[in-house]
Scaffold this motif. Structure first.
Motif, PDB file in Angstrom:
ATOM      1  N   GLU A   1      40.178  44.468  48.558  1.00 24.82           N
ATOM      2  CA  GLU A   1      40.761  45.334  49.062  1.00 24.82           C
ATOM      3  C   GLU A   1      41.431  46.380  48.055  1.00 24.82           C
ATOM      4  N   ARG A   2      40.670  47.547  48.067  1.00 20.16           N
ATOM      5  CA  ARG A   2      40.853  48.328  46.855  1.00 20.16           C
ATOM      6  C   ARG A   2      42.094  49.324  47.510  1.00 20.16           C
TER       7      ARG A   2
ATOM      8  N   GLY B   1      33.692  42.129  56.260  1.00 22.01           N
ATOM      9  CA  GLY B   1      33.950  43.168  56.894  1.00 22.01           C
ATOM     10  C   GLY B   1      35.008  44.019  56.294  1.00 22.01           C
ATOM     11  N   ARG B   2      34.792  45.179  55.957  1.00 20.67           N
ATOM     12  CA  ARG B   2      35.608  46.115  55.250  1.00 20.67           C
ATOM     13  C   ARG B   2      35.520  47.442  55.797  1.00 20.67           C
TER      14      ARG B   2
ATOM     15  N   ASP C   1      43.492  39.869  43.162  1.00 18.08           N
ATOM     16  CA  ASP C   1      42.734  40.045  42.174  1.00 18.08           C
ATOM     17  C   ASP C   1      43.955  40.463  40.870  1.00 18.08           C
ATOM     18  N   PRO C   2      43.456  40.909  39.839  1.00 14.06           N
ATOM     19  CA  PRO C   2      44.606  41.026  38.709  1.00 14.06           C
ATOM     20  C   PRO C   2      45.648  42.066  39.194  1.00 14.06           C
TER      21      PRO C   2
ATOM     22  N   ARG D   1      44.335  42.100  47.784  1.00 15.42           N
ATOM     23  CA  ARG D   1      43.784  41.010  48.307  1.00 15.42           C
ATOM     24  C   ARG D   1      42.153  40.910  47.976  1.00 15.42           C
ATOM     25  N   MET D   2      41.720  39.730  47.560  1.00 15.25           N
ATOM     26  CA  MET D   2      40.339  39.508  47.170  1.00 15.25           C
ATOM     27  C   MET D   2      39.791  38.478  47.721  1.00 15.25           C
ATOM     28  N   VAL D   3      38.595  38.656  48.357  1.00 12.62           N
ATOM     29  CA  VAL D   3      37.878  37.356  49.034  1.00 12.62           C
ATOM     30  C   VAL D   3      36.609  36.952  48.072  1.00 12.62           C
TER      31      VAL D   3
END
Lengths: 364, 602
Positions: B245-246, B295-296, B339-340, B344-346
């Motif tokens: 999620e950038r 989905g994003r 992520d660093p 949120r990262m999947v």
């Protein structure tokens, strides 16, 4: 016969075999038929086929050149190295060499041939002597090497006289040593320069021929050289000037003319390809291309490819920007005649089926 | 001679008058334990230089020191080792065993074994097999092969699918393969034990019949279809897809969610079947290429427009993670983490079964590799009197020029080992005598040569020749056709040139390159070439003004064609490659006026 220039050889063959008249006409017909069958079609892409036929085996050839150990051989560049030399029309080739055919009696007598070979080898004073200078006593000392002098077929007296002529002075040798003494007023710089010019004092032979050996071609003796000077060697009375040739194509073009150069290109290509089987006609097409302007030029952007009539063809090869801008400046017109041009534009290429227009005979 | 230069870790530190003495002194200290055993010292007499290395990253190996033609390691040491009175460390500390790095090996003269030790030798190998690297030494009977074959074999060893890590279920490697039933090889090399090969094996023992076969030409393999269906060399492939999620400047960010129809770039209902309302996939659902895995939605590229009611309408764009076009499988695992950057990262792991298929690559040890050329049902395969049906038919022609003796011996040894229920030692220079294996085969009623009478599966007739058959260790290599096959009839094109895209991942075409072009010109096949390079690629119809040669325009609304430069209405349609139109445009951009002169088609 349809192919008239084949007639003499066919007749010669028939005569050798003692064929009857009826068979000879039959043979001629068969030869005509065969020649018809091997003729290329109209609009055959001969240039591309020649290029691929010569290029493909070249990728397989090794870049290795063969050198023969020992003295009595003239090494010649071969393989890809040589092919590139020929195609790029290099002025300075790696191993310039001549093949000198001799007139009788030289061609039949080994000793005479050897003597000739020895006589054309260029020899300078430094090859037969050790030259040293002494700045304190303003002397130049020349130590002659008797063995070397003999090997080169010279004699001491002529050397001494040549040295004398060079320094414009009376020279008296003591044994194998010549000492040239100069006065106090001799500048040291001049002494050094004199020594250096003495080293390059020409004693015998033809300039440019570093090495010459005798070999045998059939029943006659032939001289191969390392280094060339075709112009000088053709003037020599012992040389058969009708057959003697150099492998330096530029030299041949200069001395004997462009047709001779074309012939040498074909012969040298044959040699470079060695036992790789490439059809002679591919070589002759390349040789024509390299020489048809009247002088010998390379295939690259400075030569054949750079002189193409079409802007697109030149731009597709190398220096795209340069060719396009120049074409814009001079207002060049592209006629879309060649292969690359049509590929760029997106039209069928004008070879093979691309050139043929189908005409239908109606009402038959 | 001048003084020797002395380098430490590649840096010149000084000069020494007597380099040999210096080197000897350093070595003596290292052997007596005054210097660490990792220090290496080398003297090059050709350049008169001494190299001393103490840094990390050098590969070093232990060898036994030889003094005056006598190895320092004696029977007593071995006995003491066995009784546990001393340990390896003690041997190193006493200078009986020392570690050589590649540099110091240049100064060593190492005997392969105790028998060959002479006065000149400085060291002796602990075991002759050590002269190979780990890879080659772990191949059985490798000392009997051509070195090039061993190299091939060692290279393929790390391409074999197996159990690469025991925690593979937890790991999120981008790509990984697991073999379904990895087995320990029947014929083993003891060197392989040192890399725990038996705990992480990468192959299976399968029955091979060595015979020429039409469908085994040029290193093809004929496989028993039933064996494959029973699970022979079956593997599973995992691929991990990552979605983040950038965050964007201005406080906006991506959102994992199920995109609604009003999201721009909405793909269509059927592509979202695998995901829930949170945008994440449901484990164990089956997905195809193109389906959405995560989905994003992303915020709009430009700032929101304010509608007439003063409400800011957010128009988000679709940016879902989809399954690669050439992949499919089950959602194995879904991992949600940060992520660093704290976003949120999947990570979604996709699982796909890879059953051996036509074109997959397999290899025995010792460099004998091949691809499957045909599957034969068990009933059609040849069989022995006992009813043994080979899993694989290997072409006998593969031996003639390659001379892979290890393959032959492995079959023989494997057969004996399988019969007696005990593994066979094939360590280079330390093998079980072949004669023993042959004798064992004989005692069990088999031919000592390993050959057997086989019956043709199709006719039931006895095959006239005796066929060499037995179990061999085979690896499945990671080159699978299903991941390499590529074809295209229509597909995406590049925007700039309108030519087909390049590369498998972009559904690209296969380039019809310059050399291919040459072949068609050489044949005079101009129209075929035209089709390849224009019709099937970037053919376009452009309008050309007859008057000025510029590209004209077609005004579809006013239904008129005219030249925007000179205003002429004399306009012709011309079929060219788009690349040419581009060239014209680029020339114009450079300030060059390319004029197209038209002529009637002759």
């Amino acid at each position: 016969m349809k192919y008239a220039h084949f007639e003499p050889s066919v007749e010669k063959f028939a005569e050798k075999r003692g064929l009857p008249k009826t068979k000879v006409t039959k043979l001629k017909k068969a030869v005509d038929q065969w020649l018809d069958s091997v003729r290329i079609d109209p609009w055959y892409p001969a240039g591309l086929v020649a290029a691929e036929s010569m290029g493909e085996p070249a990728t397989q050839a090794t870049l290795r050149t063969f050198h023969f150990a020992g003295a009595a051989e003239v090494s010649v560049t071969s393989g890809v190295d040589r092919m590139l030399e020929i195609a790029d029309a290099l002025r300075k080739i790696k191993t310039p060499s001549m093949r000198i055919y001799l007139k009788e009696p030289y061609s039949k007598d080994e000793d005479k041939a050897r003597e000739f070979a020895l006589s054309i080898q260029e020899t300078y004073l430094k090859d037969v002597a050790k030259i040293s200078e002494d700045y304190f006593s303003r002397e130049i000392r020349i130590d002659l090497d008797e063995g070397a002098i003999e090997d080169r077929g010279l004699d001491k007296d002529t050397i001494v006289s040549k040295v004398a002529a060079k320094v414009k002075k009376k020279v008296e040798p003591e044994g194998n040593t010549i000492v040239l003494t100069f006065g106090e007023d001799m500048p040291l710089m001049k002494l050094r320069k004199l020594r250096m010019s003495l080293e390059k004092l020409h004693l015998s032979g033809i300039r440019g021929i570093r090495f010459a050996v005798v070999g045998k071609d059939g029943d006659e003796y032939v001289v191969s050289t390392s280094g060339t000077n075709l112009k000088a060697i053709l003037k020599h009375k012992a040389v058969d000037h009708t057959r003697t040739i150099s492998n330096d194509i530029h030299e041949v073009a200069e001395v004997l003319g462009i047709e001779a150069a074309r012939y040498v290109i074909i012969e040298e290509l044959k040699k470079a390809y060695g036992d790789m089987e490439v059809d002679l006609r591919h070589f002759s097409l390349l040789a024509d291309l390299l020489t048809y302007d009247g002088y010998y030029e390379a295939v690259g952007r400075t030569g054949v490819a750079g002189k193409k009539g079409s802007v697109f063809a030149r731009a597709a090869f190398e220096e795209t920007g340069k060719h396009l801008t120049e074409a814009a400046i001079w207002g060049e017109v592209e006629h879309l005649k060649g292969v690359v041009e049509n590929l760029i534009v997106g039209l069928p290429v004008k070879v093979g089926t691309g050139r043929v227009k189908l005409v239908m005979k109606l009402g038959e | 001679m001048s003084d020797a230069k002395v380098y430490i870790n590649g840096r010149l530190v000084g000069f020494h008058k007597d380099p040999l003495k210096l080197v000897d002194a350093i070595r003596a200290r290292r052997r007596s334990g005054q210097l660490p055993y990792t220090v290496s010292v080398t003297y090059y007499d050709t350049t008169n230089e001494v190299y001393i290395y103490t840094d990390a990253g050098r590969v070093s190996r232990p060898v036994i020191v030889v003094k005056d033609g006598k190895p320092l390691l004696t029977e007593e040491h071995i006995k003491a080792l066995e009784e546990g009175r001393i340990r390896w460390k003690d041997l190193v500390r006493q200078g009986i065993v020392e570690y050589l790095d590649p540099e110091e090996e240049e100064n060593a003269y190492i005997a392969p074994d105790y028998e060959h030790v002479t006065k000149e030798h400085t060291h002796v190998e602990i075991h002759p097999a050590i002269i190979f690297g780990v890879g080659v030494a772990s191949l059985p009977y490798s000392e009997r092969n051509l070195s090039s074959r061993n190299l091939h074999g060692a290279k393929m060893l790390d391409q074999g699918l197996g159990l690469y890590a025991a925690n593979f279920r937890l790991r999120t490697d981008t790509m990984s393969y697991i073999l379904y039933y990895p087995q320990k090889p029947i014929v083993r090399s003891r060197v392989a034990d040192y890399m725990n090969y038996d705990r992480r094996p990468s192959g299976q023992n399968i029955v091979v019949a060595v015979t020429p076969d039409l469908y085994a030409m040029d290193d093809a393999l004929v496989m028993n279809l039933d064996s494959v269906q029973r699970g022979l060399l079956r593997a599973v492939f995992f691929r991990t897809y990552t979605a983040v999620e950038r965050r964007y400047p201005g406080g906006q960010r991506d959102r994992f969610e199920r995109p609604t129809e009003d999201v721009s770039g909405y793909l269509g209902e059927e592509y979202y079947h695998a995901i829930g309302d949170d945008g994440l996939p449901i484990p164990e659902t089956y997905v195809k290429g193109g389906d959405v895995l995560v989905g994003r939605t992303s915020p709009p590229r430009f700032l929101e427009e304010v509608t007439q009611f003063g409400i800011i309408e957010e128009n988000r764009t679709e940016s879902s993670i989809t399954v690669r076009m050439d992949e499919e499988g089950y959602v194995d695992n879904v991992l949600i983490t940060d992520d660093p950057n704290g976003s949120r990262m999947v990570k979604v792991k996709l699982r796909q079964e890879k059953i051996p298929e036509l074109g997959d690559k397999f290899a025995a040890r010792g460099g004998q590799k091949g691809v499957v050329g045909m599957f034969v049902p068990q009933e059609d395969m040849p069989y022995t009197a006992q009813g043994i049906v080979p899993d694989l038919i290997f072409n006998a022609h593969s031996f003639l020029s390659r001379m892979t003796v290890s393959y032959l011996l492995e079959i023989l040894a494997g057969k004996a080992g399988a019969l007696r229920g005990r593994r066979v030692d094939g360590t280079p220079w330390h093998e079980e005598p072949i004669e023993d294996l042959e004798a064992y085969l004989k005692s069990k009623g088999f031919r000592p040569s390993g050959k057997e009478i086989l019956y043709d599966g199709l006719t039931g007739e006895e095959i006239k020749a005796r066929i060499f058959i037995g179990p061999t260790y085979y690896q499945r290599l990671k080159h699978l056709v299903s991941q390499k096959i590529q074809a295209r009839a229509r597909g995406p094109i590049q925007i700039l040139t309108r030519q087909p895209t390049e590369g498998k991942a972009r559904e690209g075409g296969i380039r019809f390159g310059e050399m291919e072009r040459d072949t068609l010109i050489g044949h005079g096949a101009a129209m075929t070439l035209y089709e390849r390079l224009v019709e099937e690629s970037d053919k376009t119809t452009i309008l050309i003004c007859e008057e000025c040669g510029n590209v004209a325009v077609d005004d579809a609304i006013r239904r008129e064609r005219y030249c925007p430069v000179c205003g002429s209405r004399k306009v012709q349609e011309v079929e060219v490659s788009y690349a040419f139109k581009l060239l014209l445009d680029e020339l114009k951009a450079l300030g060059i006026y390319p004029k197209v002169v038209l002529r009637d088609k002759a």
